[in-house]
Design an enzyme around this catalytic site. Structure first.
Site, PDB file in Angstrom:
ATOM      1  N   GLY A 156       0.809  -1.205   0.000  1.00  0.00           N
ATOM      2  CA  GLY A 156       0.000   0.000   0.000  1.00  0.00           C
ATOM      3  C   GLY A 156       0.844   1.257   0.000  1.00  0.00           C
ATOM      4  N   CYS A 157       0.206   2.383  -0.264  1.00  0.00           N
ATOM      5  CA  CYS A 157       0.935   3.650  -0.377  1.00  0.00           C
ATOM      6  C   CYS A 157       1.447   4.131   0.980  1.00  0.00           C
ATOM      7  CB  CYS A 157       0.052   4.704  -1.043  1.00  0.00           C
ATOM      8  SG  CYS A 157      -1.596   4.880  -0.307  1.00  0.00           S
TER       9      CYS A 157
END
Length: 353
Positions: A156-157
């Site tokens: 994920g970011c």
């Protein structure tokens, strides 16, 4: 490399921000041919109808989601779908003989019960959760995790910015993991392309707000990896904020020191840890990164401030959430999977100003 030698790829979710960013980057990848752009909601329409910036660049018509049809065109699939979708689709793609790089969160959490508790969806098959390596390239590339894999879970970011900023210090034992506080801020593209009141211009402009306090689905992903790095269970306080900008993540992280370490010590530790990793840049003493300095690129920039008075360190980590936080890192994983240079197709100078 002639076209017949290129790897044919398909992008499921081509009309989302992550999908259209994959298109932008892969169009310039010397070893890749985009064989199919796919959207369940817009199948049959030319992709440039929804994205006029692709006029005369990509004239493809969007395909529907059909595993066998995808296999006839492609060898590798990027699944840039919402969570809960990939968990059901990926088994079909694998059964069709495709290789998958998944940009959703469905295969990151290895404990199915933890996934269900945080994502509120049924977890994917346990054997696939176990099979899919967590593709945080700068932490795991040397292990060869990508070679020969048929599925990779793209991080994920927020976890990408957080983990790259914390892992070396946690691994070295320089900070107390129990003291970790993570103050994370993201541009609005992180919310996706869907329309809702929370990202309405009048609500967001000249505003700054916290959301999902202590409940963000990226918390278990961060804790899972930090626990692995530390060799002991780690829990964190993690608060996310929405900023009135399009792209960018800044994670400002605070931790108690376990010894007398200076800013220069941290700089040296991180430079050694990330030696040879071209997309992590460590700032000199007294300099801290800003989101604009990585805009449009696959870089993660990290800076430090040690407070001798409180015996704490502040670590500041920034990425472009759509590139390093999604599409760029997925292409890094493709490169590693194929045995190519990790930076192939990603050597982009940040856009400035």
């Amino acid at each position: 490399m002639g076209n017949e030698q290129k790897v044919n790829v398909a992008i499921v979710g081509s009309t989302g921000y992550g999908g259209v960013e994959l298109i932008r980057l892969l169009l310039n990848h010397p070893n890749v041919n985009i064989a199919s752009v796919i959207s369940a909601s817009s199948a049959g329409a030319p992709i440039a109808d929804g994205f006029p910036h692709l006029n005369e660049i990509m004239c493809d018509t969007l395909d529907g989601v059909n595993a066998e049809e995808i296999r006839r065109k492609a060898d590798v699939v990027f699944t840039a779908t919402p969570s809960g979708v990939s968990g059901k689709l990926v088994p079909e793609l694998l059964d069709a003989g495709l290789t998958v790089i998944d940009l959703s969160g469905d295969f990151r959490i290895k404990d199915g019960a933890v996934y269900t508790a945080w994502y509120k969806h049924e977890a994917p098959q346990a054997e696939l959760l176990e099979e899919a390596p967590y593709g945080l390239c700068e932490l795991y590339a040397d292990s060869g995790y990508a070679q020969g894999q048929r599925i990779i879970s793209n991080p994920g970011c927020y976890p990408t910015a957080t983990l790259l900023g914390l892992a070396p210090a946690v691994k070295a034992g320089w900070i107390d993991p129990a003291s970790l506080i993570i103050d994370a801020k993201s541009g609005v593209s992180g919310a996706g392309r869907g329309v809702n009141l929370g990202v309405h211009y009048a609500e967001l402009n000249e505003n700054f707000k916290a959301y999902k306090v202590n409940k963000h689905q990226h918390i278990p992903e961060i804790e899972q990896t930090l626990s692995e790095v530390a060799g002991t269970p780690v829990t964190v306080t993690f608060t996310t904020h929405l900023m009135p900008m399009t792209r960018g993540i800044m994670c400002t992280m605070y931790a108690s020191l376990t010894g007398n370490y200076s800013e220069q010590d941290f700089i040296s530790l991180y430079k050694e840890h990330y030696a040879g990793r071209r997309f992590v840049r460590i700032r000199p003493q007294g300099q801290w990164p800003a989101t604009k300095e990585v805009f449009g690129s696959n870089y993660c920039d990290i800076g430090f401030a040690v407070d001798e008075r409180t015996k704490r360190v502040t670590v500041i980590s920034v990425i472009d959430n759509v590139v390093k936080g999604a599409a760029g890192q997925a292409i890094q994983n493709l490169n590693l999977m194929m045995g190519w240079d990790e930076a192939l197709g990603l050597q982009l100078t940040p856009v400035y100003p």
